[in-house]
Design a protein around this motif. Structure first.
Motif, PDB file in Angstrom:
ATOM      1  N   GLY A  94       0.835  -1.202   0.000  1.00  0.00           N
ATOM      2  CA  GLY A  94       0.000   0.000   0.000  1.00  0.00           C
ATOM      3  C   GLY A  94       0.861   1.239   0.000  1.00  0.00           C
ATOM      4  N   ASP A  95       0.657   2.105   1.001  1.00  0.00           N
ATOM      5  CA  ASP A  95       1.437   3.336   1.096  1.00  0.00           C
ATOM      6  C   ASP A  95       2.594   3.216   2.088  1.00  0.00           C
ATOM      7  N   THR A  96       2.948   1.978   2.426  1.00  0.00           N
ATOM      8  CA  THR A  96       4.014   1.730   3.400  1.00  0.00           C
ATOM      9  C   THR A  96       5.157   0.961   2.750  1.00  0.00           C
ATOM     10  N   ALA A  97       6.375   1.394   3.041  1.00  0.00           N
ATOM     11  CA  ALA A  97       7.568   0.741   2.483  1.00  0.00           C
ATOM     12  C   ALA A  97       8.500   0.329   3.603  1.00  0.00           C
ATOM     13  N   ARG A  98       9.236  -0.760   3.359  1.00  0.00           N
ATOM     14  CA  ARG A  98      10.330  -1.148   4.254  1.00  0.00           C
ATOM     15  C   ARG A  98      11.619  -0.856   3.495  1.00  0.00           C
ATOM     16  N   VAL A  99      12.473  -0.059   4.121  1.00  0.00           N
ATOM     17  CA  VAL A  99      13.699   0.408   3.485  1.00  0.00           C
ATOM     18  C   VAL A  99      14.900  -0.126   4.249  1.00  0.00           C
TER      19      VAL A  99
END
Length: 140
Positions: A100-105
């Motif tokens: 969705g609008d969440t990322a893991r960086v």
């Protein structure tokens, strides 16, 4: 943002002022973060940056990239080589996963003697809110 995207590197000069100010701001009065002589007595070649300052710099790196509406959901870091005065830490990152609008960086901060910090940051960029990167690339 897409999985595999690389974040632009961020170079941070490691100064005595940055180390001491970061320790004071985070109320970490441990002598190895401000007193060179006592750091030497404890086996360190010099004062060194505390984890709270590193944590803040990692957060800054992510919000500088994703913009002012970005919300840090989780920061999970591990320290390695110390940040000593006179060195430069270079933060790099890559988007590992998006939901969705969440990322893991994945983030790495390296200095002249090795990796100072490694870890992951989970960040949400609210839908409909243009990020600084999207705006710079004309995608708003």
């Amino acid at each position: 943002m897409r999985a595999g995207d690389e974040l632009a590197p961020l170079e941070i000069p490691i100064t005595r002022t940055l180390i001491v100010a970061g320790a004071i701001a985070s109320r970490d009065y441990q002598d190895v973060h401000h007193d060179t002589e006592l750091a030497h007595q404890k086996g360190s070649p010099d004062i060194f940056m505390n984890i709270l300052t590193t944590n803040g710099l990692v957060g800054r790196y992510i919000t500088d990239h994703f913009g002012p509406t970005a919300v840090l959901r989780k920061v999970a870091i591990r320290l390695g080589a110390p940040n000593y005065p006179g060195d430069t830490m270079v933060l790099t990152g890559s988007v590992e996963e998006i939901e969705g609008d969440t990322a893991r960086v994945r983030v790495v901060g390296a200095n002249g003697i090795g990796k100072h910090v490694t870890g992951t940051v989970t960040v949400t960029v609210p839908a409909g809110e243009p990020s600084v990167i999207a705006a710079a690339e004309g995608q708003t």
